[in-house]
Design a protein around this motif. Structure first.
Motif, PDB file in Angstrom:
ATOM      1  N   GLY A  47     148.365  63.706  46.837  1.00 37.32           N
ATOM      2  CA  GLY A  47     148.380  65.102  47.278  1.00 37.32           C
ATOM      3  C   GLY A  47     147.024  65.780  47.356  1.00 37.32           C
ATOM      4  O   GLY A  47     146.960  66.995  47.514  1.00 37.32           O
ATOM      5  N   ASP A  48     145.935  65.007  47.210  1.00 40.80           N
ATOM      6  CA  ASP A  48     144.572  65.570  47.352  1.00 40.80           C
ATOM      7  C   ASP A  48     144.354  66.830  46.516  1.00 40.80           C
ATOM      8  O   ASP A  48     143.865  67.854  47.014  1.00 40.80           O
ATOM      9  N   LEU A  49     144.693  66.748  45.234  1.00 36.69           N
ATOM     10  CA  LEU A  49     144.539  67.931  44.373  1.00 36.69           C
ATOM     11  C   LEU A  49     143.135  68.039  43.777  1.00 36.69           C
ATOM     12  O   LEU A  49     142.819  69.017  43.109  1.00 36.69           O
ATOM     13  N   GLY A  50     142.332  67.004  43.973  1.00 37.24           N
ATOM     14  CA  GLY A  50     140.962  67.028  43.443  1.00 37.24           C
ATOM     15  C   GLY A  50     140.925  66.979  41.927  1.00 37.24           C
ATOM     16  O   GLY A  50     140.178  67.716  41.286  1.00 37.24           O
ATOM     17  N   LEU A  51     141.743  66.100  41.333  1.00 37.65           N
ATOM     18  CA  LEU A  51     141.810  66.049  39.860  1.00 37.65           C
ATOM     19  C   LEU A  51     140.606  65.323  39.231  1.00 37.65           C
ATOM     20  O   LEU A  51     140.460  65.299  38.019  1.00 37.65           O
ATOM     21  N   GLY A  52     139.769  64.691  40.019  1.00 40.35           N
ATOM     22  CA  GLY A  52     138.550  64.060  39.472  1.00 40.35           C
ATOM     23  C   GLY A  52     138.781  62.646  38.975  1.00 40.35           C
ATOM     24  O   GLY A  52     139.862  62.078  39.141  1.00 40.35           O
ATOM     25  N   ALA A  53     137.764  62.103  38.329  1.00 34.89           N
ATOM     26  CA  ALA A  53     137.827  60.701  37.868  1.00 34.89           C
ATOM     27  C   ALA A  53     138.508  60.634  36.504  1.00 34.89           C
ATOM     28  O   ALA A  53     138.413  61.580  35.718  1.00 34.89           O
ATOM     29  N   PRO A  54     139.204  59.525  36.221  1.00 33.47           N
ATOM     30  CA  PRO A  54     139.882  59.439  34.919  1.00 33.47           C
ATOM     31  C   PRO A  54     138.909  59.269  33.758  1.00 33.47           C
ATOM     32  O   PRO A  54     137.867  58.652  33.908  1.00 33.47           O
ATOM     33  N   ARG A  55     139.297  59.813  32.610  1.00 30.78           N
ATOM     34  CA  ARG A  55     138.500  59.624  31.391  1.00 30.78           C
ATOM     35  C   ARG A  55     139.071  58.504  30.545  1.00 30.78           C
ATOM     36  O   ARG A  55     138.381  57.843  29.818  1.00 30.78           O
ATOM     37  N   ARG A  56     140.375  58.283  30.641  1.00 30.41           N
ATOM     38  CA  ARG A  56     140.982  57.210  29.843  1.00 30.41           C
ATOM     39  C   ARG A  56     140.954  55.910  30.625  1.00 30.41           C
ATOM     40  O   ARG A  56     140.722  55.897  31.841  1.00 30.41           O
ATOM     41  N   SER A  57     141.219  54.784  29.946  1.00 30.39           N
ATOM     42  CA  SER A  57     141.141  53.462  30.592  1.00 30.39           C
ATOM     43  C   SER A  57     142.501  52.793  30.608  1.00 30.39           C
ATOM     44  O   SER A  57     143.365  53.080  29.771  1.00 30.39           O
TER      45      SER A  57
END
Ligand code: BDR
Ligand code: CA
Length: 319
Positions: free
Chosen positions: A90-100
């Motif tokens: 949905g292209d919400l711009g949530l950014g890069a994940p911090r968890r792995s």
């Protein structure tokens, strides 16, 4: 209150998989023990990123996420459907994940988790069934640790969405769907028929985006994305309806019916053919068939309420 049901989710996040994860993670009725990812709505790496990012955004506890099959067991796969947006969620711009993610392949993660489980677990499968088919073929013994598979896939009487005859998850990997449905394990199939029934309006989605809680804001953003993509005044909770069926089975009308997955290469490849005849005894039926519980109808207002409560935004949805 009853003990939460331990569940494993298999996803191709995916905007509506994201709605399903929001519901599952928020529900006190479920204890999510792991999330496995598979190629489908978008490429595997994107599915993993979306899943991890979503969990970060709602500050979810550290549930293990494993990457699995990056393509179907036989076919090369289908192009990513454009409806989920450029990032598949949905292209919400949530950014890069911090968890792995965990290091194990999804199939190994499932084998280990199921083998170690004290009691059989419920699996909620919201994506092409490539991971689950590989699991059942490689480690058939884990079947005894699976209480039931809830599978979003196929159609009962509705038309397809990927071809006139076939629904996306089954059409993406028909052989995998056939393996899983023919496995002899208890299956509840949640096909496109109920999938299309639970709607949220554009206005309600806008109200969700103004909520205080991050789950509601994300859900609102995803639903608005779909409304705009299709140019419709409403969208669906989609895969989240399958999770709702696990949480609240009384909201679903279920029939036990024989099903066959069409594997031929023609225009009906990936269709789920149900024997919907009223009298089937003594009538011919060629090919491989298996009995599943199929959800034909759901109580949409009831599942909308369940979703709103899980998102902490009861006031955003009309009765
Ligand atoms: C299914 O395919 C995907 O587009 C959705 O995530 C859902 O699992 C519907 O056909
Ligand atoms: Ca999905």
């Amino acid at each position: 209150m009853a003990k939460p049901l331990p569940v494993l989710l298999d996803v191709d996040t995916g905007g509506d998989d994201a709605l399903a994860l929001l519901l599952a993670m928020a529900s006190p009725a479920l204890d999510v023990r792991g999330i496995t990812c598979v190629a489908g709505n978008c490429a595997l790496e994107r599915v993993v990123t979306n899943t991890l990012t979503l969990l970060d955004a709602i500050e979810a506890p550290p549930v293990p996420v494993a990457a699995g099959m990056d393509r179907p067991v036989l076919d090369p796969g289908l192009p990513a459907p454009p409806l989920h947006g450029g990032d598949g969620m949905g292209d919400l711009g949530l950014g890069a994940p911090r968890r792995s993610r965990v290091d194990d392949h999804a199939v190994e993660f499932l084998r280990r988790t199921l083998s170690d489980a004290e009691e059989p677990m419920t699996m909620i499968c919201l994506a092409p069934l490539s991971n689950i088919a590989m699991l059942l073929r490689m480690y058939p013994c884990v079947g005894e640790k699976i209480e039931r598979l809830y599978v979003m896939g196929g159609t009962y009487a509705a038309p397809g969405n990927t071809t006139p005859a076939a629904e996306f998850n089954v059409r993406y990997d028909p052989e995998a769907a056939s393996v899983v449905l023919q496995s002899g394990l208890p299956v509840t199939l949640y096909p496109l028929d109920p999938f299309m029934q639970v709607r949220i309006t554009e206005e309600e989605a806008e109200a969700l985006t103004r909520s205080r809680g991050s789950s509601a804001r994300i859900a609102g953003g995803i639903i608005l994305h779909y409304c705009r993509f299709f140019g419709m005044a409403f969208s669906l909770i989609g895969d989240a309806g399958t999770v709702a069926t696990v949480i609240d089975p009384e909201g679903a009308t279920t029939l036990e019916r024989p099903v066959h997955v069409e594997l031929s290469s023609g225009i009906t490849r990936g269709a789920t053919v149900f024997d919907r005849r009223i009298l089937t005894d003594g009538f011919a039926r060629e090919g491989e068939w298996t009995e599943v519980d199929v959800v034909t109808k759901v109580d949409a207002p009831r599942y909308r309420k369940l979703m709103a409560a899980a998102l902490g935004a009861v006031e955003a949805l009309d009765d």
